[in-house]
Design a protein around this motif. Sequence first.
Motif, PDB file in Angstrom:
ATOM      1  N   ALA A  11       7.001  -6.229   6.963  1.00 22.24           N
ATOM      2  CA  ALA A  11       8.074  -7.215   6.836  1.00 22.24           C
ATOM      3  C   ALA A  11       9.359  -6.710   7.494  1.00 22.24           C
ATOM      4  N   VAL A  12       9.518  -5.392   7.563  1.00 21.99           N
ATOM      5  CA  VAL A  12      10.703  -4.792   8.185  1.00 21.99           C
ATOM      6  C   VAL A  12      10.424  -4.417   9.638  1.00 21.99           C
ATOM      7  N   ILE A  13       9.249  -3.833   9.877  1.00 19.44           N
ATOM      8  CA  ILE A  13       8.862  -3.388  11.218  1.00 19.44           C
ATOM      9  C   ILE A  13       7.479  -3.979  11.503  1.00 19.44           C
ATOM     10  N   PRO A  14       7.411  -5.102  12.196  1.00 21.79           N
ATOM     11  CA  PRO A  14       6.139  -5.807  12.379  1.00 21.79           C
ATOM     12  C   PRO A  14       5.025  -4.988  13.037  1.00 21.79           C
ATOM     13  N   SER A  15       5.370  -4.072  13.930  1.00 21.43           N
ATOM     14  CA  SER A  15       4.348  -3.226  14.555  1.00 21.43           C
ATOM     15  C   SER A  15       4.058  -2.074  13.595  1.00 21.43           C
ATOM     16  N   CYS A  16       3.161  -2.312  12.658  1.00 20.26           N
ATOM     17  CA  CYS A  16       2.877  -1.379  11.566  1.00 20.26           C
ATOM     18  C   CYS A  16       1.401  -0.999  11.603  1.00 20.26           C
ATOM     19  N   TYR A  17       1.120   0.308  11.511  1.00 24.25           N
ATOM     20  CA  TYR A  17      -0.259   0.795  11.621  1.00 24.25           C
ATOM     21  C   TYR A  17      -0.519   1.861  10.570  1.00 24.25           C
ATOM     22  N   ARG A  18      -1.756   1.925  10.138  1.00 24.85           N
ATOM     23  CA  ARG A  18      -2.132   2.966   9.179  1.00 24.85           C
ATOM     24  C   ARG A  18      -2.704   4.163   9.937  1.00 24.85           C
ATOM     25  N   THR A  19      -2.169   5.322   9.718  1.00 23.37           N
ATOM     26  CA  THR A  19      -2.593   6.624  10.221  1.00 23.37           C
ATOM     27  C   THR A  19      -2.303   6.839  11.702  1.00 23.37           C
ATOM     28  N   VAL A  20      -2.660   5.906  12.574  1.00 32.06           N
ATOM     29  CA  VAL A  20      -2.431   6.107  14.007  1.00 32.06           C
ATOM     30  C   VAL A  20      -2.150   4.755  14.670  1.00 32.06           C
ATOM     31  N   ALA A  21      -1.248   4.768  15.639  1.00 28.65           N
ATOM     32  CA  ALA A  21      -0.933   3.548  16.384  1.00 28.65           C
ATOM     33  C   ALA A  21      -1.829   3.460  17.616  1.00 28.65           C
ATOM     34  N   PRO A  22      -2.140   2.252  18.055  1.00 30.50           N
ATOM     35  CA  PRO A  22      -2.924   2.115  19.280  1.00 30.50           C
ATOM     36  C   PRO A  22      -2.112   2.547  20.503  1.00 30.50           C
ATOM     37  N   VAL A  23      -2.800   2.867  21.560  1.00 27.33           N
ATOM     38  CA  VAL A  23      -2.132   3.204  22.816  1.00 27.33           C
ATOM     39  C   VAL A  23      -1.294   2.005  23.244  1.00 27.33           C
ATOM     40  N   ASN A  24      -0.104   2.269  23.719  1.00 29.46           N
ATOM     41  CA  ASN A  24       0.824   1.232  24.179  1.00 29.46           C
ATOM     42  C   ASN A  24       1.261   0.284  23.074  1.00 29.46           C
TER      43      ASN A  24
END
Length: 113
Positions: A11-24
């Motif tokens: 809700a604060v930061i829409p690009s949110c990932y668990r443990t690791v973010a995808p490339v790019n």
Amino acid sequence: MDEALHEAIAAVIPSCYRTVAPVNAPTPYVIWQRIGGDTSEYLDNEDSQVDTADVQIRIFSPDIRDPERLMQQLVSTLRQHPDLTIRPVGNFRDDFDHDMNLYVADLDFEITY
């Protein structure tokens, strides 16, 4: 707990990932992961009604000011969660990821659910 926490962060930061973010991954983005917590001791072999998790949240951005600003906003939002008790442990840490050329702020939280 995981779903509720993920939704609150997103809700604060829409690009949110668990443990690791995808490339790019689009910036700014956040990753969160469980880093521990207290186990419940069951004296009567029944499930505990309360559990605690230690969670680390890391915010990444190409702008040096974004991680700190977003972390402050995120802490304020998480403290008001209706179902989880979320408490920051200490203050945030600054970092810079040389491989990704991104500024980072990370902070540990204790979450009771």
